[in-house]
Design an enzyme around this catalytic site. Structure first.
Site, mmCIF file in Angstrom:
data_model
loop_
_atom_site.group_PDB
_atom_site.id
_atom_site.type_symbol
_atom_site.label_atom_id
_atom_site.label_comp_id
_atom_site.label_asym_id
_atom_site.label_seq_id
_atom_site.Cartn_x
_atom_site.Cartn_y
_atom_site.Cartn_z
ATOM 1 N N SER A 261 6.003 9.633 12.365
ATOM 2 C CA SER A 261 6.052 9.293 10.938
ATOM 3 C C SER A 261 7.485 9.047 10.485
ATOM 4 O O SER A 261 8.417 9.683 10.964
ATOM 5 C CB SER A 261 5.457 10.465 10.136
ATOM 6 O OG SER A 261 5.754 10.334 8.769
ATOM 7 N N ALA A 262 7.622 8.141 9.516
ATOM 8 C CA ALA A 262 8.946 7.897 8.925
ATOM 9 C C ALA A 262 9.334 9.020 7.967
ATOM 10 O O ALA A 262 10.482 9.131 7.560
ATOM 11 C CB ALA A 262 8.926 6.569 8.169
ATOM 12 N N LYS B 210 5.176 1.033 2.375
ATOM 13 C CA LYS B 210 4.495 1.921 3.328
ATOM 14 C C LYS B 210 5.216 1.907 4.669
ATOM 15 O O LYS B 210 5.490 0.824 5.211
ATOM 16 C CB LYS B 210 3.040 1.492 3.510
ATOM 17 C CG LYS B 210 2.173 1.920 2.347
ATOM 18 C CD LYS B 210 0.710 1.686 2.618
ATOM 19 C CE LYS B 210 -0.130 2.269 1.505
ATOM 20 N NZ LYS B 210 -1.536 1.865 1.606
ATOM 21 N N GLU C 212 -2.026 3.480 12.995
ATOM 22 C CA GLU C 212 -1.064 3.111 11.939
ATOM 23 C C GLU C 212 -1.743 2.403 10.773
ATOM 24 O O GLU C 212 -2.650 1.607 10.974
ATOM 25 C CB GLU C 212 -0.033 2.138 12.514
ATOM 26 C CG GLU C 212 1.353 2.688 12.685
ATOM 27 C CD GLU C 212 2.094 3.080 11.415
ATOM 28 O OE1 GLU C 212 1.665 2.708 10.303
ATOM 29 O OE2 GLU C 212 3.126 3.748 11.540
ATOM 30 N N ASP C 213 -1.251 2.663 9.566
ATOM 31 C CA ASP C 213 -1.820 1.977 8.387
ATOM 32 C C ASP C 213 -0.887 0.915 7.808
ATOM 33 O O ASP C 213 -1.289 0.193 6.896
ATOM 34 C CB ASP C 213 -2.153 2.979 7.275
ATOM 35 C CG ASP C 213 -0.899 3.502 6.604
ATOM 36 O OD1 ASP C 213 0.043 3.906 7.311
ATOM 37 O OD2 ASP C 213 -0.849 3.484 5.360
ATOM 38 N N THR D 79 -0.782 10.179 1.164
ATOM 39 C CA THR D 79 0.348 10.602 0.335
ATOM 40 C C THR D 79 1.008 9.425 -0.378
ATOM 41 O O THR D 79 1.916 9.636 -1.187
ATOM 42 C CB THR D 79 1.402 11.350 1.178
ATOM 43 O OG1 THR D 79 1.472 10.701 2.434
ATOM 44 C CG2 THR D 79 1.032 12.797 1.380
ATOM 45 N N ASP E 242 0.374 8.051 12.914
ATOM 46 C CA ASP E 242 1.201 7.960 11.717
ATOM 47 C C ASP E 242 0.636 9.018 10.741
ATOM 48 O O ASP E 242 -0.492 9.476 10.924
ATOM 49 C CB ASP E 242 1.057 6.543 11.150
ATOM 50 C CG ASP E 242 1.728 6.390 9.814
ATOM 51 O OD1 ASP E 242 2.915 6.701 9.703
ATOM 52 O OD2 ASP E 242 1.053 5.957 8.861
ATOM 53 N N LEU E 243 1.399 9.408 9.765
ATOM 54 C CA LEU E 243 0.902 10.455 8.849
ATOM 55 C C LEU E 243 0.361 9.863 7.542
ATOM 56 O O LEU E 243 -0.845 9.883 7.280
ATOM 57 C CB LEU E 243 2.026 11.452 8.551
ATOM 58 C CG LEU E 243 1.668 12.582 7.595
ATOM 59 C CD1 LEU E 243 0.601 13.493 8.192
ATOM 60 C CD2 LEU E 243 2.902 13.406 7.242
ATOM 61 N N ASP E 244 1.294 9.319 6.736
ATOM 62 C CA ASP E 244 0.896 8.820 5.420
ATOM 63 C C ASP E 244 -0.036 7.616 5.575
ATOM 64 O O ASP E 244 0.353 6.607 6.148
ATOM 65 C CB ASP E 244 2.137 8.377 4.628
ATOM 66 C CG ASP E 244 3.045 9.556 4.279
ATOM 67 O OD1 ASP E 244 2.569 10.693 4.362
ATOM 68 O OD2 ASP E 244 4.205 9.321 3.915
ATOM 69 N N LYS F 84 10.724 1.991 11.387
ATOM 70 C CA LYS F 84 9.709 1.003 11.737
ATOM 71 C C LYS F 84 10.104 -0.300 11.025
ATOM 72 O O LYS F 84 10.585 -0.207 9.897
ATOM 73 C CB LYS F 84 8.331 1.473 11.255
ATOM 74 C CG LYS F 84 7.892 2.820 11.854
ATOM 75 C CD LYS F 84 6.666 3.369 11.115
ATOM 76 C CE LYS F 84 6.293 4.750 11.619
ATOM 77 N NZ LYS F 84 5.167 5.367 10.904
HETATM 78 P P1 B16 Z 1 9.960 10.765 3.027
HETATM 79 P P2 B16 Z 1 4.585 7.289 7.370
HETATM 80 C C1 B16 Z 1 6.374 7.044 5.361
HETATM 81 O O1 B16 Z 1 5.465 7.810 6.096
HETATM 82 C C2 B16 Z 1 5.755 6.545 4.059
HETATM 83 O O2 B16 Z 1 4.713 5.607 4.351
HETATM 84 C C3 B16 Z 1 6.795 5.875 3.202
HETATM 85 O O3 B16 Z 1 6.216 5.475 1.973
HETATM 86 C C4 B16 Z 1 7.934 6.867 2.934
HETATM 87 O O4 B16 Z 1 8.971 6.277 2.171
HETATM 88 C C5 B16 Z 1 8.485 7.352 4.288
HETATM 89 O O5 B16 Z 1 7.458 7.937 5.036
HETATM 90 C C6 B16 Z 1 9.611 8.368 4.105
HETATM 91 O O6 B16 Z 1 9.075 9.528 3.540
HETATM 92 O O7 B16 Z 1 10.638 10.356 1.755
HETATM 93 O O8 B16 Z 1 8.934 11.854 2.862
HETATM 94 O O9 B16 Z 1 10.950 11.084 4.129
HETATM 95 O O10 B16 Z 1 3.602 6.305 6.842
HETATM 96 O O11 B16 Z 1 5.566 6.697 8.377
HETATM 97 O O12 B16 Z 1 3.925 8.564 7.846
HETATM 98 MG MG MG Z 2 1.701 5.229 7.080
#
Ligand code: B16
Ligand code: MG
Length: 233
Positions: free
Chosen positions: A124-125, A55, A179-180, A27, A19-21, A155
């Site tokens: 990542s989302a 998240k 994953e966090d 972030t 996962d990224l964030d 997710k």
């Molecule tokens: P964006 P992850 C997710 O990343 C974030 O945890 C979540 O807070 C955010 O809304 C989502 O990405 C979408 O991000 O607006 O940049 O497309 O944790 O799945 O890496």
């Molecule tokens: Mg995350």
């Protein structure tokens, strides 16, 4: 650090999907700042605790939940404009990112995976994931990047990780996901993968193992995963 038993004893890890964030970079603080700015512009506040619940949640779904929190109703067209505004503010913040924002231990861990021939993917989302990886200089480590623009289901649906495993040519049972977010852990488990939660046990209890981060962690963790004489938790 390894103070608990793994759920599984025999594991052959051929790929890791990150996962990224919250795993590679933090972030969440930038998402929080941009969402709070948007909420304030609409006349209500948005707390850090509320941000925690978002998240791993997609941009449009996050917006829907925030509007509900503020008791504000907006048309589909207005919601699209609000999400774009939030993303512009978010991009201003991530534009300042550099390699100093890579979380401790991540880069040596990625080096270790490469040295052992373990495939590396991102799940990542975030639709901004490729930009963020570029900003912090980690893009070249990733054989595949599955981000929010490549998925139709968020997710806890396992789609993001299943697409990652497929792109890497590895069966889900040989994939380890980091994953966090509880929803991300659920997604990995629903996809039949092993999952290490990054954060707190109380929050990520559905993961096979939980650790606070990558500081001091090396690929010896795989040996640990395969040799620990543990019983189901
Ligand atoms: P964006 P992850 C997710 O990343 C974030 O945890 C979540 O807070 C955010 O809304 C989502 O990405 C979408 O991000 O607006 O940049 O497309 O944790 O799945 O890496
Ligand atoms: Mg995350």
């Amino acid at each position: 650090m390894y103070n608990q038993m793994f759920r599984m004893r025999e594991v052959e890890i051929r790929a890791c999907i990150f996962d990224l964030d919250g795993v590679i970079v933090d972030t969440a603080k930038y998402h929080f700042s941009a969402w709070r700015r948007l909420a304030n512009s609409l006349g209500f506040d948005f707390t850090e605790a509320q941000n925690e619940t978002l998240k791993g949640v997609s941009r449009m779904k996050s917006l829907e939940l925030i509007l509900e929190m503020g008791g504000v109703e907006k048309s589909e067209e207005e919601r699209i404009a609000l999400a774009a505004k939030k993303n512009d503010w978010y991009l201003e913040l991530i534009n300042e990112m550099d390699e100093s924002e890579i979380l401790p231990g991540i880069q040596p861990f990625l080096d270790g995976l490469q040295a052992e021939g373990i495939k590396i993917g991102l799940g990542s989302a975030s639709k901004n994931a490729p930009t963020i990886l570029d900003k912090v200089g980690l893009t070249s480590y990733f054989e595949t990047i599955i981000d929010g623009s490549k998925t139709t289901k968020g997710k806890p649906h396992p789609q993001v990780f299943l697409l990652g495993a497929e792109a890497l040519g590895v069966s889900p049972e040989n994939v380890l996901v980091f994953e966090d977010a509880p929803k991300g852990v659920e997604a990995a488990k629903a996809g039949g993968m092993f999952c290490i939660g990054i954060g707190e046990q109380e929050v990520l209890g559905k993961a096979d193992y939980v650790m606070p981060g990558f500081d001091g962690v090396d690929t010896g963790i795989f040996e640990k995963l395969s040799t620990t004489v543990g019983t189901d938790k």
